[in-house]
Design a protein around this motif. Structure first.
Motif, PDB file in Angstrom:
ATOM      1  N   ALA A 149      -0.306  13.788 -15.926  1.00  0.00           N
ATOM      2  CA  ALA A 149      -0.763  14.749 -14.919  1.00  0.00           C
ATOM      3  C   ALA A 149       0.203  15.922 -14.784  1.00  0.00           C
ATOM      4  O   ALA A 149      -0.218  17.088 -14.678  1.00  0.00           O
ATOM      5  CB  ALA A 149      -0.937  14.040 -13.573  1.00  0.00           C
ATOM      6  N   LEU A 150       1.504  15.642 -14.782  1.00  0.00           N
ATOM      7  CA  LEU A 150       2.491  16.720 -14.705  1.00  0.00           C
ATOM      8  C   LEU A 150       2.438  17.604 -15.944  1.00  0.00           C
ATOM      9  O   LEU A 150       2.466  18.844 -15.853  1.00  0.00           O
ATOM     10  CB  LEU A 150       3.895  16.133 -14.549  1.00  0.00           C
ATOM     11  CG  LEU A 150       4.235  15.428 -13.242  1.00  0.00           C
ATOM     12  CD1 LEU A 150       5.627  14.806 -13.326  1.00  0.00           C
ATOM     13  CD2 LEU A 150       4.167  16.386 -12.058  1.00  0.00           C
ATOM     14  N   ASN A 151       2.368  16.972 -17.101  1.00  0.00           N
ATOM     15  CA  ASN A 151       2.367  17.732 -18.356  1.00  0.00           C
ATOM     16  C   ASN A 151       1.123  18.618 -18.479  1.00  0.00           C
ATOM     17  O   ASN A 151       1.184  19.692 -19.091  1.00  0.00           O
ATOM     18  CB  ASN A 151       2.463  16.786 -19.545  1.00  0.00           C
ATOM     19  CG  ASN A 151       3.835  16.127 -19.646  1.00  0.00           C
ATOM     20  OD1 ASN A 151       4.821  16.644 -19.113  1.00  0.00           O
ATOM     21  ND2 ASN A 151       3.904  14.986 -20.314  1.00  0.00           N
ATOM     22  N   LYS A 152       0.028  18.175 -17.921  1.00  0.00           N
ATOM     23  CA  LYS A 152      -1.205  18.967 -17.957  1.00  0.00           C
ATOM     24  C   LYS A 152      -0.985  20.342 -17.343  1.00  0.00           C
ATOM     25  O   LYS A 152      -1.532  21.347 -17.824  1.00  0.00           O
ATOM     26  CB  LYS A 152      -2.312  18.229 -17.206  1.00  0.00           C
ATOM     27  CG  LYS A 152      -3.603  19.011 -17.064  1.00  0.00           C
ATOM     28  CD  LYS A 152      -4.633  18.233 -16.254  1.00  0.00           C
ATOM     29  CE  LYS A 152      -5.905  19.059 -16.044  1.00  0.00           C
ATOM     30  NZ  LYS A 152      -6.906  18.300 -15.230  1.00  0.00           N
ATOM     31  N   HIS A 153      -0.172  20.405 -16.282  1.00  0.00           N
ATOM     32  CA  HIS A 153       0.080  21.671 -15.579  1.00  0.00           C
ATOM     33  C   HIS A 153       1.449  22.260 -15.921  1.00  0.00           C
ATOM     34  O   HIS A 153       1.864  23.244 -15.312  1.00  0.00           O
ATOM     35  CB  HIS A 153      -0.019  21.447 -14.067  1.00  0.00           C
ATOM     36  CG  HIS A 153      -1.377  21.017 -13.599  1.00  0.00           C
ATOM     37  ND1 HIS A 153      -2.461  21.851 -13.609  1.00  0.00           N
ATOM     38  CD2 HIS A 153      -1.819  19.811 -13.132  1.00  0.00           C
ATOM     39  CE1 HIS A 153      -3.529  21.205 -13.143  1.00  0.00           C
ATOM     40  NE2 HIS A 153      -3.168  19.965 -12.861  1.00  0.00           N
TER      41      HIS A 153
END
Length: 278
Positions: A66-70
């Motif tokens: 989820a963090l890497n997505k943004h």
């Protein structure tokens, strides 16, 4: 001493007091101006530290994607004896290479067993029976373990259970009884989450079961002088003390859509940037 000399001395004291008052007013004004002028990279006035305690499976399975997505960088405060840290070491190392932070959350997660609802605290992790020296040794050992994983020497710390006092069960006649310990471990860390000398960087929220809308409201309701909000999660979409993956995703999506207002980075990077601006 002549009356004239006494009067002159009195006048000098008044003048010196006026100088000190003027300097104090100037310093206060400068500090206020500095606060008003402080901005994070990109020009935003408020930063958000997304951190995750205890080295849980959901951090690797749910949070990191989820963090890497943004393209957000998070801080993971790991218990150095955690089986998840040991068993999935290569995944934590990959997270560090992606720019995420591994922070110190102690070796054994010591907490005060004497406080309410602390029946889960084991005898060997009872902070009431720790000495300051023991705490220094444990946190130093945890730093060494983390260094062996990520090769870094600069570290930040999050206090287990928020407990700041060691040795309260050692007896009142013991010089170590009831001592606060943070001032004795400052030298081990670049920063300790929520315990800096500048309160504008200290607000901490411990989400547990909130919706995405409620998490967003926490950020939007920050006081005007707050420069950094610390969100300290445990489980996300699993494990314990958790929020749902949906709520977490909604928060990240909101922060991503408002990058001009909110700056997101690892706690280590945020505190290094803030120190450089002081």
């Amino acid at each position: 001493m002549s009356a004239k000399l006494t009067i002159n001395k009195y006048i000098l004291q008044i003048l010196w007091s006026m100088v000190l008052l003027a300097l104090a007013c100037f310093s206060a004004s400068a500090a206020e101006t500095q606060s008003q002028n402080f901005t994070w990279p990109g020009g935003g006035k408020l930063a958000v530290s997304l951190s995750y305690d205890d080295a849980l499976n959901s951090h690797l399975d749910k949070v990191l994607p989820a963090l890497n997505k943004h393209h957000f960088k998070g801080s993971f405060y790991v218990i150095s004896t955690s089986s998840v840290l040991v068993r999935r070491k290569s995944e934590w190392q990959a997270a560090v290479k992606q720019g995420h932070e591994l922070g110190n959350h102690s070796m054994h997660h010591p907490c005060r067993a004497s406080l309410p609802n602390r029946g889960w605290v084991k005898a060997e992790q009872d902070l009431d029976k720790y000495s300051v020296t023991q705490m220094i040794e444990e946190l130093s050992a945890a730093n060494a373990v983390l260094n062996a994983i990520d090769g870094k020497t600069e570290r930040t710390y999050t206090v287990p259970c928020g407990d700041l006092v060691v040795g309260s069960a050692l007896g009142l006649d013991d010089e170590a009884a009831g001592q606060e310990y943070l001032s004795k471990v400052n030298h081990l860390f670049t920063a300790i989450k929520g315990h800096g000398i500048d309160p504008r960087f200290n607000p901490i929220i411990y989400p547990r079961g909130e919706t995405g809308k409620e998490l967003i409201a926490y950020i939007n309701n920050a006081s005007a002088d707050t420069l950094l909000i610390n969100l300290v999660f445990h489980g996300v979409g699993g494990d314990y003390l958790s929020v749902s993956s949906k709520a977490h995703a909604e928060l990240l999506a909101y922060l991503a859509a408002n990058r001009d207002k909110f700056y997101v980075d690892s706690y280590l990077n945020l505190m290094n940037y803030a120190a450089a601006q002081q």
